[in-house]
Design a protein around this motif. Structure first.
Motif, mmCIF file in Angstrom:
data_model
loop_
_atom_site.group_PDB
_atom_site.id
_atom_site.type_symbol
_atom_site.label_atom_id
_atom_site.label_comp_id
_atom_site.label_asym_id
_atom_site.label_seq_id
_atom_site.Cartn_x
_atom_site.Cartn_y
_atom_site.Cartn_z
ATOM 1 N N ASP A 125 0.863 -1.167 0.000
ATOM 2 C CA ASP A 125 0.000 0.000 0.000
ATOM 3 C C ASP A 125 0.909 1.229 0.000
ATOM 4 O OD1 ASP A 125 -2.897 1.086 0.582
ATOM 5 O OD2 ASP A 125 -1.500 2.231 1.824
ATOM 6 N N PHE A 150 -0.271 -0.124 -4.371
ATOM 7 C CA PHE A 150 -1.735 -0.084 -4.346
ATOM 8 C C PHE A 150 -2.195 1.361 -4.185
ATOM 9 C CE2 PHE A 150 -5.849 -0.039 -2.312
ATOM 10 C CZ PHE A 150 -6.550 -1.062 -2.930
ATOM 11 N N ASN A 151 -3.075 1.805 -5.085
ATOM 12 C CA ASN A 151 -3.713 3.125 -5.020
ATOM 13 C C ASN A 151 -2.680 4.200 -4.685
ATOM 14 O OD1 ASN A 151 -5.869 4.843 -5.252
ATOM 15 N ND2 ASN A 151 -6.633 4.495 -3.182
ATOM 16 N N ARG A 173 -10.330 9.231 -3.513
ATOM 17 C CA ARG A 173 -9.550 8.070 -3.981
ATOM 18 C C ARG A 173 -8.557 7.599 -2.931
ATOM 19 N NH1 ARG A 173 -4.570 7.004 -6.348
ATOM 20 N NH2 ARG A 173 -3.985 9.203 -6.608
ATOM 21 N N LEU A 174 -7.765 8.509 -2.402
ATOM 22 C CA LEU A 174 -6.645 8.130 -1.540
ATOM 23 C C LEU A 174 -7.084 7.697 -0.146
ATOM 24 C CD1 LEU A 174 -4.063 10.862 -2.581
ATOM 25 C CD2 LEU A 174 -4.038 8.434 -3.168
ATOM 26 N N HIS A 176 -8.992 5.318 0.466
ATOM 27 C CA HIS A 176 -9.145 3.866 0.425
ATOM 28 C C HIS A 176 -7.758 3.213 0.400
ATOM 29 C CE1 HIS A 176 -13.453 4.214 -0.356
ATOM 30 N NE2 HIS A 176 -13.148 5.177 -1.191
ATOM 31 N N ARG A 177 -7.474 2.372 1.378
ATOM 32 C CA ARG A 177 -6.141 1.781 1.486
ATOM 33 C C ARG A 177 -6.219 0.253 1.540
ATOM 34 N NH1 ARG A 177 -4.127 5.546 -0.721
ATOM 35 N NH2 ARG A 177 -2.538 3.936 -0.928
ATOM 36 N N VAL A 237 -6.217 -1.278 -9.709
ATOM 37 C CA VAL A 237 -5.858 -0.245 -8.726
ATOM 38 C C VAL A 237 -4.419 -0.407 -8.254
ATOM 39 C CG1 VAL A 237 -8.190 0.185 -7.937
ATOM 40 C CG2 VAL A 237 -6.855 -1.612 -6.856
ATOM 41 N N SER A 308 -11.181 -3.978 -5.773
ATOM 42 C CA SER A 308 -12.020 -2.903 -6.308
ATOM 43 C C SER A 308 -12.968 -2.337 -5.262
ATOM 44 C CB SER A 308 -12.833 -3.411 -7.501
ATOM 45 O OG SER A 308 -13.708 -4.456 -7.115
ATOM 46 N N ALA A 310 -12.030 -0.462 -3.159
ATOM 47 C CA ALA A 310 -11.553 0.919 -3.100
ATOM 48 C C ALA A 310 -12.197 1.799 -4.155
ATOM 49 C CB ALA A 310 -10.037 0.951 -3.257
ATOM 50 N N LEU A 311 -12.862 1.203 -5.144
ATOM 51 C CA LEU A 311 -13.469 1.978 -6.223
ATOM 52 C C LEU A 311 -14.987 1.968 -6.162
ATOM 53 C CD1 LEU A 311 -11.235 0.828 -9.211
ATOM 54 C CD2 LEU A 311 -11.033 2.915 -7.859
#
Length: 531
Positions: A125, A150-151, A173-174, A176-177, A237, A308, A310-311
């Motif tokens: 991450d 990741f992300n 967006r950021l 989400h880890r 991601v 996903s 996170a999306l």
């Protein structure tokens, strides 16, 4: 209080800050390099680790093998031993890799494995990678090594302050880890649990250390874990390191710098581990050297959130629109309990839905025990403040609550030797159901783990595994913590020591009034669903 007049210098600073925020907000992710699908290496008796665990892969009954690893020195010894004995592949997926002795030691050992021809895949991450880029680029400059993020953060990578600006600019967006922790060697042996790869997770920090837990596993569950790793590794991601951190330096220069940053002067070799763990088993390094890695037979299954997650589109929470999360699977497993549930977690925020779930379980007569950090010893005080708001209602329902305390740890002769002068904090994450099976992994019992971060967990079923976990955390002989109770006939909370003296405290132990007030004020501005 009147505002101070704006000076030219202060105006310039404001303009610079606004510019950085604007750049951070507008900086999008670069094009992601499309690479061929990369699958895990399957376990094979042709490798040393595959041969040691072959019995668990040859059986047709789906039984895996497991080892409980609560002690930090032995958990680190296991990782180093697996890296050194790997012959085909090493797959590591972690939320945090420390820029410290432990992180540098792991990276150096991975380099040495790659030099032997072992394929190394490292997935991190990107939240805690500040100052790590030179080492990551250096490791990736060796043949057989690939690193992905990741992300990732695109701008402001070099400093914590500029990363926070980027975080504010791309919060949706950021935020989400990837919180997963997974280590797999030769597709044959895996380590899962709560530990990240940094000093404090292995009792190597002078300031504060964590009480934590890992499980070593072999057999069919490792095949499931490798599938999970592959799903993340090949996810949209996840970005190759060089897409995010391009470098014009030659591979030779990158490797030379890596070797200097991770030298034995920077990260000394490990001291020999204890001759046996708390259960009488030898260190993993010794067991492998002796050609006999004894594991407890268990039925085990691995689960993980989709990368996903996170999306997810805001508001799109209907179950038919996404696979079940690890938190939802855990709650479903709680409903199968027949007698008792023991929860051990550093962060516990049940929320309204969780309180309703607890009420339903208690109505069926299910005994529930929760052990978490005290306010004075948590590394996330705002989480503790939110947990505090549910304590009285949980105690009314008959939930048993324990809070870990450094002051109580120092009163225990055995734990005082382990932690020395450092603070002791709980970081292990597990739930024990009916003393027959356990869920171990990265999942905290809070909204962030449930709805925002991705998580991984493994369910282990069997009497011996469950009772080793009970013994490791002294569930039946609790000490070095406070038991939280209601003062008879009131809603006032009391803390009672569990060291046999039964000292009763009427105020939050070891936390002064100023700290409590500051946290209360902060809690008004931070939504509990972000914790």
């Amino acid at each position: 209080m009147p505002r101070l007049p704006a000076t030219p210098a202060s105006k310039l600073r404001c303009l610079a800050l606004a510019f950085v925020c604007l750049v951070s907000a507008c900086a999008g992710l670069p094009s992601r390099t499309v690479t061929p699908y990369s699958p895990a290496v399957t376990a094979s008796p042709a490798t040393e680790l595959g041969k040691l665990t072959a019995a668990f892969y040859e059986q047709r009954d789906g039984v895996s093998g497991a080892r409980v690893m609560p002690q930090g020195a032995l958990a680190l010894d296991a990782r180093i031993a697996l890296i050194r004995h790997a012959q085909a592949s090493l797959d590591l997926q972690y939320y945090l890799l420390g820029n410290d002795q432990t992180g540098k030691l792991i990276l150096r050992e991975l380099r040495d494995a790659a030099r032997r021809g072992v394929r190394v895949r490292l997935l991190l991450d990107d939240f805690y990678t500040v100052k790590l880029d030179p080492m990551l680029l250096g490791l990736a400059a060796y043949p057989n090594v690939e690193i992905r993020l990741f992300n990732p953060f695109v701008t402001g990578r070099d400093h914590t302050a500029t990363r926070w600006l980027s975080f504010a600019g791309e919060f949706s967006r950021l935020n989400h880890r990837m919180h997963n922790k997974l280590f797999v060697a030769d597709g044959a042996v895996a380590i899962v649990g709560g530990r990240n790869l940094a000093d404090e997770y292995f009792l190597r920090s002078a300031g504060a250390n964590f009480i934590d837990l890992d499980m070593l596993a072999a057999g069919p569950v490792v095949t499931e874990l490798e599938t999970i790793f592959d799903n993340y590794w090949n996810s949209e991601v996840v970005y190759p390191l060089h897409d995010i951190v391009p470098s014009s330096e030659t591979p030779e220069a990158l490797r030379t710098r890596f070797d200097a940053l991770t030298s034995e002067a920077q990260a000394p070799r490990l001291e020999p581990p204890p001759e046996s763990d708390m259960f009488g088993d030898p260190p993993v390094s010794t067991a492998i050297a002796q050609g006999k890695l004894e594991l407890i037979p268990t039925h085990a299954n691995a689960v993980a959130d989709s990368p996903s997650k996170a999306l997810r589109v805001e508001g799109d929470d209907l179950p038919q629109h996404r696979p079940p999360t690890v938190a939802e699977r855990m709650r479903a497993l709680f409903d199968l309990a027949k007698s008792d549930i023991n929860i051990i977690t550093p962060y516990f925020i049940p929320g309204d839905a969780g309180m309703d779930h607890i009420a339903r379980l208690r109505a069926r007569g299910i005994r529930i025990t929760v052990a978490t950090n005290s306010l004075a010893d948590t590394d996330e005080p705002l989480v503790n403040i939110n947990y505090n708001s549910f304590r009285v209602e949980m105690l009314r329902m008959g939930v048993t609550l324990y809070e870990v305390s450094s002051e109580q740890i120092k009163r225990s002769l055995n734990l005082r030797k382990v932690f020395r002068q450092s603070r002791g904090r709980l970081h292990a994450k597990l739930a024990l159901i009916d003393r027959e099976w356990a869920l171990v992994g990265s999942l905290n019992f809070d909204p962030r783990s449930a709805y925002i971060n991705t998580e991984l967990g493994v369910r282990f079923e069997g009497y011996e595994v469950a009772h080793r976990l009970l013994d490791a955390f002294q569930v039946d002989n609790v000490e070095s913590v406070y038991e939280v109770r209601l003062k008879p006939g009131t809603d006032q909370i009391q803390w009672v020591t569990t060291d046999g003296e039964n000292i009763v405290l009427n105020e939050e132990p070891d936390a002064n009034a100023l700290v409590r007030l500051k946290l209360l004020l902060f809690s008004w501005f931070v939504p509990s669903d972000l914790l």
